[in-house]
Design an enzyme around this catalytic site. Structure first.
Site, short mmCIF file in Angstrom:
data_model
loop_
_atom_site.label_atom_id
_atom_site.label_comp_id
_atom_site.label_asym_id
_atom_site.label_seq_id
_atom_site.Cartn_x
_atom_site.Cartn_y
_atom_site.Cartn_z
CB SER A 150 -0.89 0.00 1.24
OG SER A 150 -1.42 1.29 1.47
CE1 TYR A 163 -4.35 -1.83 6.10
CE2 TYR A 163 -3.28 0.07 5.10
CZ TYR A 163 -3.98 -1.11 4.97
OH TYR A 163 -4.30 -1.57 3.73
#
Lengths: 452, 250
Positions: free
Chosen positions: B143, B156
């Site tokens: 990501s 995250y």
């Protein structure tokens, strides 16, 4: 040393085909003596065994991921019987070696594919054809005898008149019936190693196919402009040739010779130079610079193996490699050629090289490619994400028309399309399961299309 | 039943995170012929079966819990038991609001296990299998959050940064083995995982990530940013002075 440890002894190597698209790693061994080869096969190594020739097939035919690959299985060797016009050739012999040796006798391989780097074993495994397929068929019809190690490790001799089914399964069988050790073939007799070649430029597809159909020369091939569209769709240049009836008094005074074209090395390119624009530019220039109609005397290498003069031209297409789509459709279905050209142009697949041939009767081998009709081969760089879906759609059209895709060139055919194209598959399976009951011979191609 | 073909479509595919929207979008974008066998590994059997209907491929489901680390070797063994797997897509992932994680550190541990540790245990097992079979492709979904930790989402981000580093190292260790790794770095993806959140600039969709991944597989790429404009943006984000970076609202 046991045979099993010999299989493990092979060194891990990444192998790919001429198109350099789908590399895979295998344990590579060979060449080996006959007994060791037999022991190796009988030991059934994990991942199976495959004999590799010169690696000239475009896709994954000469790869066996996770298994054993013999590269090559045998040493080269040529025994010529000049009086009979035959030769016994070890499988690893290349066509360059063969031509160099037999041309001075006034003999020629009856089938000369577009490169001379391939081996005799590979040529038989793919049942290769040349520019004279229409008149002389594929290599199948010229084979007197094949010496083979079958899946039990036994040495067998296959002849067209002996165990005909085993012979027909092995020629064109892509190495899935055994390890070809040697092949005895009949040769053509020629009086000169030169050819008279006529070159003609044709303005569209109809004219090109008509010229290929009408020619009575034994050798005929057409380069096709894969990027021309509209009224010029399928324009191209046809080359027809025949051997001189007598040796050239000036050049061949001291006998016939074969000289491989002098190969220029090219550097591998870091990126693909072929785009739909550069492909168009190259093809247009090539078409424009060709003479409208000319005739000249050339040597064997110039006429038969033009691309061999650029050593490693496949590495010029960039690190992603390229795909060749070669198919044949029966007489009357030639409109598929136009459909294929339009489809690859529409999806900007950057077709940069195209070749059309007129085919005569097929060889009867179960997985042989040629059939009476028209063959088109197009080279395109890999990397376009539409290439897969576009070619799959074209596969369905080719199969529906009764045609097929050439396994030696293939790197992407799906199993369902393959099943639809090769109608003698049940006969092949029956014969192959007798030759290789335990499924020792395996390849990436074989797994992909379901041959092993 | 083994090989990847030249345009990058394998004969057998394993999707880890069998209900992942992005994972399923990648499968849909691959344009697989009907004989392709798809192995969906996930927790929700019903949703996987429903998802598979849209793919029109042969399907098998495998029970897979990303946090059950002890079961991962057996899962990979069973996926490879019937033959080679040409493509493994590692798509398991969860996203929780940062405040919830700060309130409940145990939940943060679960997120790290799902988004990072579980990928490591499954992919190391799969990589060993693929090395032995001599070919294969691993797709790892990283990501843009992996580039630099943001205070609004750093747990995250930390998991994705770990996964990103792991994937790059794995790719180098597999060089020459016939196995390659494609690292996909999407930006903000609107979908089930981010429902109710305000989309960030350059937001994308699961379908767009799927298409971009299929294209990257076809071109043999090592990294794919989705959208591609994220690559230069990430370069800027990396060098932004820390006092400025700290003040970013999200």
């Amino acid at each position: 040393m046991t045979a099993t440890s010999q299989a493990a002894e092979g060194t891990g190597r990444l192998l790919s085909g001429w198109g350099r698209t789908t590399a895979s790693r295998a344990r590579v061994a060979g060449p080996m003596e006959l007994e060791r080869l037999q022991d190796l096969v009988a030991s059934r190594p994990a991942g199976g065994v495959l004999a590799r020739g010169a690696g000239c097939s475009y896709g994954d035919a000469a790869q066996n991921a996770g298994g054993c690959v013999l590269d090559p299985a045998t040493r080269p060797g040529i025994d010529v019987d000049a009086a009979a016009g035959t030769a016994r050739l070890a499988a690893a012999t290349t066509f360059t070696e063969l031509l160099t040796r037999i041309v001075p006798y006034g003999l020629l391989p009856p089938v000369l594919p577009g490169t001379s780097h391939l081996t005799v074993g590979g040529a038989v495994a793919a049942d290769v054809h040349g520019k004279n397929q229409r008149r002389h068929g594929s290599i199948s019809g010229w084979i007197e005898e094949i010496e083979l190690i079958d899946g039990t490790g036994e040495r067998r001799t296959l002849t067209p008149g002996g165990d005909a089914e085993a012979f027909r399964a092995t020629v064109g069988g892509m190495g899935m019936t055994g390890i070809i050790l040697a092949v005895t073939i009949r040769l053509l007799r020629v009086r000169s190693a030169l050819l008279r070649v006529t070159t003609r430029r044709l303005p569209d597809l109809d004219a090109l196919l008509d010229a290929l159909d009408r020619t009575d020369a034994p050798y005929a091939v057409a380069w096709i402009d894969t990027t021309a569209s509209g009224r010029s769709l399928g324009r191209g240049i046809i080359d027809t040739g025949d051997h001189l009836a007598n040796p050239d008094p000036a050049i061949e005074r001291y006998g016939l010779v074969y000289r491989p074209g002098r190969a220029r090395r090219v550097p591998p390119l870091p990126a693909c130079p072929v785009t739909s624009w550069s492909a168009r530019g190259f093809n247009t220039l090539w078409f424009r610079k060709a003479p409208g109609n000319s005739s000249e005397i050339t040597d064997l290498a110039t006429f038969f193996h033009r691309l061999d003069t650029i050593d490693g031209w496949n590495r010029m297409i960039g690190p992603r490699g390229f795909v060749q789509y070669q198919f044949v459709v029966p007489d009357g279905a030639h409109q598929i050629i136009a459909e294929v050209l339009e489809a690859v142009q529409r999806h900007r697949c950057a077709p940069f090289l195209g070749t059309v041939k007129r085919f005569g009767p097929g060889s009867g081998s179960h997985l042989s490619f040629p059939m009476p009709g028209w063959s088109l081969a197009i080279d395109m760089p890999a990397g376009n994400r539409w290439l897969g879906p576009v070619l799959h759609d074209l596969d369905l059209k080719v199969a529906a028309a009764g045609g097929r895709v050439y396994l030696a060139k293939d790197s992407r055919l799906s199993r369902s399309a393959f099943d639809a194209m090769y109608r003698q598959l049940p006969e092949w399976r029956a014969a192959a399961s007798k030759l290789d009951p335990a499924g020792v011979f395996r390849s990436d191609l074989g797994r992909r299309v379901g041959l092993c | 039943m083994a090989e990847r073909d030249a345009p990058g479509v394998p004969a057998r595919v394993l999707l880890l995170g069998g209900t992942s929207e992005i994972g399923l979008a990648i499968l849909a974008a691959l344009g697989m012929p009907p004989e392709t066998e798809v192995l969906l590994a996930g927790r929700d059997e019903q949703r996987m079966t429903a998802a598979a209907r849209t793919l029109r491929c042969r399907l098998r489901t495998l029970p897979y819990d990303a946090t059950a680390l002890d079961a991962h070797q057996a899962l990979i063994d069973s996926a490879f038991a019937d033959g080679d797997v040409g493509l493994v897509i590692s798509a398991a992932g969860i996203l929780r609001p940062q405040q919830d994680l700060e309130r409940c550190p145990r939940l943060a541990g679960l997120l790290i296990d799902t988004n990072f540790t579980g990928h490591v245990t499954t992919l190391l097992a799969a990589a060993a299998r693929m090395r032995a079979q001599g070919h294969g492709t691993i797709v790892v979904l990283s990501s843009v959050a992996a580039i630099r930790p943001r205070k609004a989402n750093f747990v995250y981000g930390a998991a994705k940064a770990g996964l990103d580093a792991f994937a790059r190292g794995l790719a180098d260790s597999l060089h020459g083995s016939g196995v390659r790794v494609l690292l996909v770095r999407p930006g903000f993806v609107t979908g089930r995982m981010t429902a109710g959140m305000r989309p960030a600039p350059l937001a994308t969709t699961p379908a767009a990530v799927g298409t971009a991944t299929a294209a990257a597989l076809a071109r043999n790429a090592a990294t794919a940013w989705v959208p591609p404009a994220l690559a230069p943006l990430a370069a800027v984000l990396r060098v932004l002075p820390r006092p400025v970076w700290r003040r970013l609202p999200r």
